[in-house]
Design a protein around this motif. Structure first.
Motif, PDB file in Angstrom:
ATOM      1  N   ASN A  77       0.875  -1.087  -0.204  1.00 22.63           N
ATOM      2  CA  ASN A  77       0.062   0.060  -0.042  1.00 22.63           C
ATOM      3  C   ASN A  77       0.761   1.303  -0.004  1.00 22.63           C
ATOM      4  O   ASN A  77       2.095   1.246   0.040  1.00 22.63           O
ATOM      5  CB  ASN A  77      -0.963  -0.046   1.214  1.00 22.63           C
ATOM      6  N   THR A 106      -0.966  -0.432  -5.130  1.00 21.63           N
ATOM      7  CA  THR A 106      -2.249   0.241  -5.531  1.00 21.63           C
ATOM      8  C   THR A 106      -2.613   1.236  -4.361  1.00 21.63           C
ATOM      9  O   THR A 106      -2.405   0.958  -3.158  1.00 21.63           O
ATOM     10  CB  THR A 106      -3.529  -0.620  -5.424  1.00 21.63           C
ATOM     11  N   ASP A 108      -4.383   5.665  -3.571  1.00 24.79           N
ATOM     12  CA  ASP A 108      -5.054   6.755  -3.736  1.00 24.79           C
ATOM     13  C   ASP A 108      -4.364   7.829  -4.906  1.00 24.79           C
ATOM     14  O   ASP A 108      -2.935   8.108  -4.503  1.00 24.79           O
ATOM     15  CB  ASP A 108      -5.419   7.649  -2.449  1.00 24.79           C
ATOM     16  N   SER A 132      -1.765  -5.431 -12.965  1.00 26.62           N
ATOM     17  CA  SER A 132      -3.180  -6.248 -13.024  1.00 26.62           C
ATOM     18  C   SER A 132      -2.677  -7.632 -13.769  1.00 26.62           C
ATOM     19  O   SER A 132      -1.839  -7.347 -14.624  1.00 26.62           O
ATOM     20  CB  SER A 132      -4.152  -5.648 -13.640  1.00 26.62           C
ATOM     21  N   LYS A 182      -6.135   2.344 -12.104  1.00 25.80           N
ATOM     22  CA  LYS A 182      -6.011   1.108 -11.245  1.00 25.80           C
ATOM     23  C   LYS A 182      -7.327   1.101 -10.220  1.00 25.80           C
ATOM     24  O   LYS A 182      -7.966  -0.140 -10.095  1.00 25.80           O
ATOM     25  CB  LYS A 182      -4.729   0.748 -10.357  1.00 25.80           C
ATOM     26  N   MET A 183      -7.612   1.956  -9.765  1.00 33.71           N
ATOM     27  CA  MET A 183      -8.865   2.112  -8.864  1.00 33.71           C
ATOM     28  C   MET A 183     -10.198   1.794  -9.485  1.00 33.71           C
ATOM     29  O   MET A 183     -10.797   1.203  -9.035  1.00 33.71           O
ATOM     30  CB  MET A 183      -8.980   3.471  -8.196  1.00 33.71           C
ATOM     31  N   GLN A 186     -10.260  -1.809  -9.930  1.00 29.78           N
ATOM     32  CA  GLN A 186     -10.413  -2.442  -8.649  1.00 29.78           C
ATOM     33  C   GLN A 186     -11.931  -2.207  -8.357  1.00 29.78           C
ATOM     34  O   GLN A 186     -12.503  -3.192  -7.691  1.00 29.78           O
ATOM     35  CB  GLN A 186      -9.359  -1.966  -7.373  1.00 29.78           C
ATOM     36  N   ILE A 247      -7.243  -7.344   0.582  1.00 30.52           N
ATOM     37  CA  ILE A 247      -6.884  -6.400  -0.552  1.00 30.52           C
ATOM     38  C   ILE A 247      -8.162  -5.502  -0.863  1.00 30.52           C
ATOM     39  O   ILE A 247      -7.808  -4.635  -1.049  1.00 30.52           O
ATOM     40  CB  ILE A 247      -6.321  -7.370  -1.590  1.00 30.52           C
ATOM     41  N   PHE A 248      -9.212  -6.417  -0.849  1.00 24.32           N
ATOM     42  CA  PHE A 248     -10.309  -5.423  -1.293  1.00 24.32           C
ATOM     43  C   PHE A 248     -10.889  -4.846  -0.294  1.00 24.32           C
ATOM     44  O   PHE A 248     -11.659  -3.573  -0.387  1.00 24.32           O
ATOM     45  CB  PHE A 248     -11.528  -6.386  -1.788  1.00 24.32           C
ATOM     46  N   LYS A 250      -9.167  -3.225   1.670  1.00 22.11           N
ATOM     47  CA  LYS A 250      -8.359  -1.966   1.495  1.00 22.11           C
ATOM     48  C   LYS A 250      -8.696  -1.013   0.049  1.00 22.11           C
ATOM     49  O   LYS A 250      -8.711   0.107   0.227  1.00 22.11           O
ATOM     50  CB  LYS A 250      -6.659  -2.366   1.472  1.00 22.11           C
ATOM     51  N   ASP A 251      -8.926  -1.846  -1.050  1.00 21.84           N
ATOM     52  CA  ASP A 251      -9.013  -1.197  -2.111  1.00 21.84           C
ATOM     53  C   ASP A 251     -10.372  -0.415  -2.315  1.00 21.84           C
ATOM     54  O   ASP A 251     -10.565   0.637  -2.917  1.00 21.84           O
ATOM     55  CB  ASP A 251      -8.525  -2.011  -3.346  1.00 21.84           C
ATOM     56  N   ILE A 254     -10.304   2.815  -0.527  1.00 21.42           N
ATOM     57  CA  ILE A 254      -9.938   3.906  -1.269  1.00 21.42           C
ATOM     58  C   ILE A 254     -10.736   4.151  -2.329  1.00 21.42           C
ATOM     59  O   ILE A 254     -11.058   5.589  -2.362  1.00 21.42           O
ATOM     60  CB  ILE A 254      -8.591   3.269  -1.777  1.00 21.42           C
TER      61      ILE A 254
END
Length: 308
Positions: A77, A106, A108, A132, A182-183, A186, A247-248, A250-251, A254
């Motif tokens: 992160n 990944t 912000d 990815s 990337k966001m 995600q 992971i998700f 977190k993502d 964000i």
């Protein structure tokens, strides 16, 4: 910067920071292509795995980047990225002039821009380059890389990019653009996994043949890449973490923070995030993200396949 050219005797020196499932594959791909790779990880098992593949490892971060033309950071992160660069053992002041830092975590987009500004003020190059494709594609050098940065950063990073990825998207000349792309990925990935797990668990609740459900859906309009990729984990009853629930957590967190700042509604993200949080709270945080199916099964009494 040295470049890898057959017959010239010159080889690009690369340091890979983070030898987890993705970093290990990326390091392995670059090593296979003939680049001079040194790895670093704080986890001994990751270090030993790379050593077993004939890789070289460094004892410290600064040792890893000594003489490196390219540093590829594959940490979790933004916080870890900042620590790698500017922490007590940070590498920003240890990297040689003209070298490039490829940031694959990944994060912000605003944080990516801030890190790049601080780093570039030292006369170094920063490439915002989230990835990815998963561990299998990393090991084959077939990742998708969503990159943004200065032309100089792209030029300095090219020897590594060319052997790590099947596709490198050059998305702009400033850090943060790659992170934003990337966001979006995600957002879709997290929602699609949640939808796939909801669907296969609902099929189980209906008493359907799950193998046949998989066969029919993957040949029908309701299919998605995530359904096709994650449902086999459920069918095998194997939740070994290839991409963990956390992971998700977190993502998607964000994504929700970004959307709130823009006063943009993301109701599907919000619903999916609650399911990932519930799975984490139920003790599945470090398990594969297909464990959302197990959570649905626990809530509904649906019966899913057991391992073996």
């Amino acid at each position: 910067m040295a470049s890898h050219k057959e017959g010239t005797g010159y080889t690009t020196a690369v340091a890979v920071i983070g030898l987890g499932s993705m970093g290990f594959g990326m390091a392995k791909s670059m090593k296979r292509a003939g680049l001079e790779v040194v790895g670093y990880d704080i986890t001994q098992s990751a270090v030993e795995r790379f050593l077993a593949e004939g890789g070289r490892v460094a004892a410290t971060l600064t040792d890893a980047v000594e003489g490196a033309d390219i540093v590829v950071s594959v940490v979790v992160n933004a916080q870890q990225t900042e620590a790698v660069l500017f922490g007590p053992d940070g590498i920003a002041r240890a990297m040689k002039p003209g070298s490039v830092f490829i940031s694959s975590a990944t994060m912000d987009p605003a944080i990516a821009r801030s890190l790049a500004e601080r780093f570039e003020a030292l006369g170094l190059h920063y490439l915002d380059a989230p990835i990815s494709g998963g561990a299998a594609r990393a090991a084959k050098g077939e990742l998708t890389i969503m990159a943004s940065g200065s032309p100089e950063a792209f030029a300095a990073a090219r020897p590594a990019l060319d052997v790590m990825a099947a596709r490198v998207y050059e998305l702009g000349d400033a850090a943060g653009i790659g992170a934003a792309f990337k966001m979006i990925n995600q957002l879709l990935a997290g929602v699609h996994i949640a939808a796939a797990c909801e669907a296969i668990s609902f099929a189980a609740k209906q008493g359907l043949d799950l193998q046949k459900v998989y066969e029919v859906i993957t040949a029908s309009a309701g299919n998605s890449w995530m359904f096709e990729n994650r449902v086999p984990h459920v069918l095998a009853g194997d939740y070994t973490p290839l991409s963990a629930i956390e992971i998700f957590v977190k993502d998607l967190g964000i994504v929700q923070d970004m959307a709130r700042a823009e006063r943009y509604p993301v109701p599907l993200v919000a619903a999916a995030l609650q399911m990932y949080l519930a799975a984490s709270g139920a003790g599945m945080g470090r398990d594969d993200d297909s464990s959302l199916a197990r959570l649905y099964a626990q809530l509904s009494g649906a019966k899913l396949p057991s391992k073996g």
